[in-house]
Design a protein around this motif. Structure first.
Motif, PDB file in Angstrom:
ATOM      1  N   GLU A 260      20.449 -13.629  20.048  1.00 29.51           N
ATOM      2  CA  GLU A 260      20.757 -12.961  21.303  1.00 29.51           C
ATOM      3  C   GLU A 260      20.273 -11.516  21.277  1.00 29.51           C
ATOM      4  O   GLU A 260      20.010 -10.951  20.210  1.00 29.51           O
ATOM      5  CB  GLU A 260      22.267 -12.985  21.559  1.00 29.51           C
ATOM      6  N   GLY A 261      20.182 -10.931  22.461  1.00 26.74           N
ATOM      7  CA  GLY A 261      19.761  -9.533  22.563  1.00 26.74           C
ATOM      8  C   GLY A 261      19.015  -9.295  23.859  1.00 26.74           C
ATOM      9  O   GLY A 261      18.661 -10.238  24.584  1.00 26.74           O
ATOM     10  N   GLY A 262      18.757  -8.026  24.136  1.00 28.15           N
ATOM     11  CA  GLY A 262      18.062  -7.664  25.367  1.00 28.15           C
ATOM     12  C   GLY A 262      16.571  -7.913  25.289  1.00 28.15           C
ATOM     13  O   GLY A 262      16.052  -8.465  24.315  1.00 28.15           O
ATOM     14  N   GLU A 263      15.877  -7.481  26.333  1.00 30.98           N
ATOM     15  CA  GLU A 263      14.423  -7.661  26.388  1.00 30.98           C
ATOM     16  C   GLU A 263      13.754  -6.850  25.273  1.00 30.98           C
ATOM     17  O   GLU A 263      14.111  -5.703  25.023  1.00 30.98           O
ATOM     18  CB  GLU A 263      13.886  -7.211  27.755  1.00 30.98           C
ATOM     19  N   GLY A 264      12.778  -7.464  24.618  1.00 28.84           N
ATOM     20  CA  GLY A 264      12.038  -6.760  23.583  1.00 28.84           C
ATOM     21  C   GLY A 264      12.758  -6.603  22.263  1.00 28.84           C
ATOM     22  O   GLY A 264      12.332  -5.818  21.408  1.00 28.84           O
ATOM     23  N   ALA A 265      13.831  -7.360  22.064  1.00 29.95           N
ATOM     24  CA  ALA A 265      14.603  -7.225  20.817  1.00 29.95           C
ATOM     25  C   ALA A 265      13.948  -7.951  19.648  1.00 29.95           C
ATOM     26  O   ALA A 265      14.312  -7.717  18.485  1.00 29.95           O
ATOM     27  CB  ALA A 265      16.025  -7.739  21.018  1.00 29.95           C
ATOM     28  N   GLY A 266      13.026  -8.859  19.936  1.00 32.57           N
ATOM     29  CA  GLY A 266      12.347  -9.578  18.857  1.00 32.57           C
ATOM     30  C   GLY A 266      12.988 -10.896  18.487  1.00 32.57           C
ATOM     31  O   GLY A 266      12.710 -11.448  17.421  1.00 32.57           O
TER      32      GLY A 266
ATOM     33  N   LEU B 231      20.603  -9.076  18.208  1.00 32.44           N
ATOM     34  CA  LEU B 231      19.604  -8.078  17.834  1.00 32.44           C
ATOM     35  C   LEU B 231      19.681  -6.898  18.797  1.00 32.44           C
ATOM     36  O   LEU B 231      19.596  -7.074  20.027  1.00 32.44           O
ATOM     37  CB  LEU B 231      18.194  -8.685  17.861  1.00 32.44           C
ATOM     38  N   GLU B 232      19.870  -5.707  18.242  1.00 33.52           N
ATOM     39  CA  GLU B 232      20.006  -4.500  19.057  1.00 33.52           C
ATOM     40  C   GLU B 232      18.795  -3.597  18.873  1.00 33.52           C
ATOM     41  O   GLU B 232      18.369  -3.336  17.738  1.00 33.52           O
ATOM     42  CB  GLU B 232      21.274  -3.741  18.670  1.00 33.52           C
ATOM     43  N   VAL B 233      18.250  -3.119  19.989  1.00 34.52           N
ATOM     44  CA  VAL B 233      17.139  -2.166  19.952  1.00 34.52           C
ATOM     45  C   VAL B 233      17.390  -1.062  20.969  1.00 34.52           C
ATOM     46  O   VAL B 233      18.108  -1.261  21.950  1.00 34.52           O
ATOM     47  CB  VAL B 233      15.778  -2.832  20.259  1.00 34.52           C
ATOM     48  N   SER B 234      16.774   0.091  20.735  1.00 37.17           N
ATOM     49  CA  SER B 234      16.859   1.173  21.701  1.00 37.17           C
ATOM     50  C   SER B 234      16.016   0.825  22.921  1.00 37.17           C
ATOM     51  O   SER B 234      15.097  -0.003  22.843  1.00 37.17           O
ATOM     52  CB  SER B 234      16.336   2.472  21.084  1.00 37.17           C
ATOM     53  N   GLN B 235      16.322   1.454  24.059  1.00 35.07           N
ATOM     54  CA  GLN B 235      15.513   1.212  25.257  1.00 35.07           C
ATOM     55  C   GLN B 235      14.077   1.655  25.035  1.00 35.07           C
ATOM     56  O   GLN B 235      13.140   1.047  25.561  1.00 35.07           O
ATOM     57  CB  GLN B 235      16.131   1.917  26.469  1.00 35.07           C
ATOM     58  N   PHE B 236      13.881   2.703  24.235  1.00 33.89           N
ATOM     59  CA  PHE B 236      12.528   3.184  23.941  1.00 33.89           C
ATOM     60  C   PHE B 236      11.723   2.112  23.206  1.00 33.89           C
ATOM     61  O   PHE B 236      10.589   1.801  23.569  1.00 33.89           O
ATOM     62  CB  PHE B 236      12.602   4.463  23.099  1.00 33.89           C
ATOM     63  N   THR B 237      12.331   1.535  22.158  1.00 34.63           N
ATOM     64  CA  THR B 237      11.653   0.481  21.399  1.00 34.63           C
ATOM     65  C   THR B 237      11.384  -0.725  22.274  1.00 34.63           C
ATOM     66  O   THR B 237      10.294  -1.317  22.217  1.00 34.63           O
ATOM     67  CB  THR B 237      12.508   0.066  20.186  1.00 34.63           C
ATOM     68  N   ALA B 238      12.360  -1.110  23.083  1.00 33.27           N
ATOM     69  CA  ALA B 238      12.191  -2.273  23.958  1.00 33.27           C
ATOM     70  C   ALA B 238      11.023  -2.066  24.917  1.00 33.27           C
ATOM     71  O   ALA B 238      10.195  -2.965  25.116  1.00 33.27           O
ATOM     72  CB  ALA B 238      13.485  -2.525  24.734  1.00 33.27           C
ATOM     73  N   LYS B 239      10.925  -0.879  25.515  1.00 33.96           N
ATOM     74  CA  LYS B 239       9.834  -0.601  26.450  1.00 33.96           C
ATOM     75  C   LYS B 239       8.482  -0.665  25.753  1.00 33.96           C
ATOM     76  O   LYS B 239       7.513  -1.209  26.299  1.00 33.96           O
ATOM     77  CB  LYS B 239      10.022   0.786  27.076  1.00 33.96           C
ATOM     78  N   GLN B 240       8.402  -0.122  24.550  1.00 42.15           N
ATOM     79  CA  GLN B 240       7.147  -0.168  23.802  1.00 42.15           C
ATOM     80  C   GLN B 240       6.719  -1.602  23.525  1.00 42.15           C
ATOM     81  O   GLN B 240       5.541  -1.956  23.696  1.00 42.15           O
ATOM     82  CB  GLN B 240       7.303   0.583  22.479  1.00 42.15           C
ATOM     83  N   ARG B 241       7.664  -2.428  23.106  1.00 43.44           N
ATOM     84  CA  ARG B 241       7.338  -3.818  22.774  1.00 43.44           C
ATOM     85  C   ARG B 241       6.935  -4.601  24.008  1.00 43.44           C
ATOM     86  O   ARG B 241       5.993  -5.395  23.973  1.00 43.44           O
ATOM     87  CB  ARG B 241       8.529  -4.478  22.081  1.00 43.44           C
ATOM     88  N   LEU B 242       7.645  -4.402  25.109  1.00 46.52           N
ATOM     89  CA  LEU B 242       7.305  -5.129  26.333  1.00 46.52           C
ATOM     90  C   LEU B 242       5.930  -4.710  26.839  1.00 46.52           C
ATOM     91  O   LEU B 242       5.142  -5.555  27.297  1.00 46.52           O
ATOM     92  CB  LEU B 242       8.370  -4.880  27.402  1.00 46.52           C
TER      93      LEU B 242
END
Length: 205
Positions: free
Chosen positions: A9-15, A132-143
């Motif tokens: 589980e996790g938000g967008e771009g969490a991997g 899986l937890e990621v920062s919004q910055f990391t998520a945006k970069q991955r997306l």
């Protein structure tokens, strides 16, 4: 041999998808049957619902959105997950009911007690859930690095995404016997190593 149900589980771009695929490949080497699946989706009918849910053109009320997720999930559980578990397989699912609670409950304001009641109708609880937890910055970069057209959920604003992230965290904290919080800002190899170690420790796989 008893089946084992693991969810990511996790938000967008969490991997989630990347780690789920790597875990499935690693467990297959042990000789166990491994079924890698996803939500929404996993059956022809549920995949059709997925297409509708992810299409940026689709306009749905939050409650309609929620009910479509559970319609797809009911088919997925009955046709894929439960039969695989009955065979003794390890089922690894990219998203399950926690995503509905986080996105539609915490993010979009659907009655969380109503969602919990629908979860109960499924009659199935994961043995182990990685959040899986990621920062919004990391998520945006991955997306952005994917280069794909954003789907309906990826287009949700930062305020909604923040509520979703808080929802996932609250779910994990409330069920520590099932859920494990993972810092997914790290490199994929490090995240996978942590997940694999926890699967071995908690489930003996």
């Amino acid at each position: 041999m008893k089946g084992v149900f693991i969810t990511f589980e996790g938000g967008e771009g969490a991997g989630k998808s990347t780690v789920a695929r790597r875990l499935a490949a690693a467990l297959q080497t042990s000789g166990r049957e491994v079924v890698l699946t996803r939500e929404p989706g996993g059956t022809p009918g549920a995949e059709a619902v997925r297409g509708l849910l992810l299409d940026p053109v689709t306009q749905l009320t939050p409650l309609a959105d929620t009910l479509l997720h559970f319609a797809a999930r009911a088919d997925h559980v009955a046709r894929v997950i439960n039969p695989a578990l009955a065979r003794g397989a390890v089922v690894i699912c990219d998203r399950f009911y926690d995503s509905t609670m986080a996105y539609q409950g915490y993010g979009l304001g659907v009655d969380r007690a109503a969602i919990a009641a629908l979860i109960g109708l499924m009659g199935l609880k994961p043995d182990l859930t990685f959040v899986l937890e990621v920062s919004q910055f990391t998520a945006k970069q991955r997306l952005a690095s994917r280069g794909n057209v954003a789907d309906r959920y990826e287009l949700m604003g930062p305020e909604v995404m923040a509520r979703i992230a808080a929802g996932f965290h609250a779910i994990a904290v409330a069920e520590p016997e099932r859920c494990v919080l993972v810092d997914a800002n790290a490199e994929a190899d490090a995240v996978f190593a942590e997940v694999a170690a926890l699967v071995a420790k908690r489930l003996g796989l």
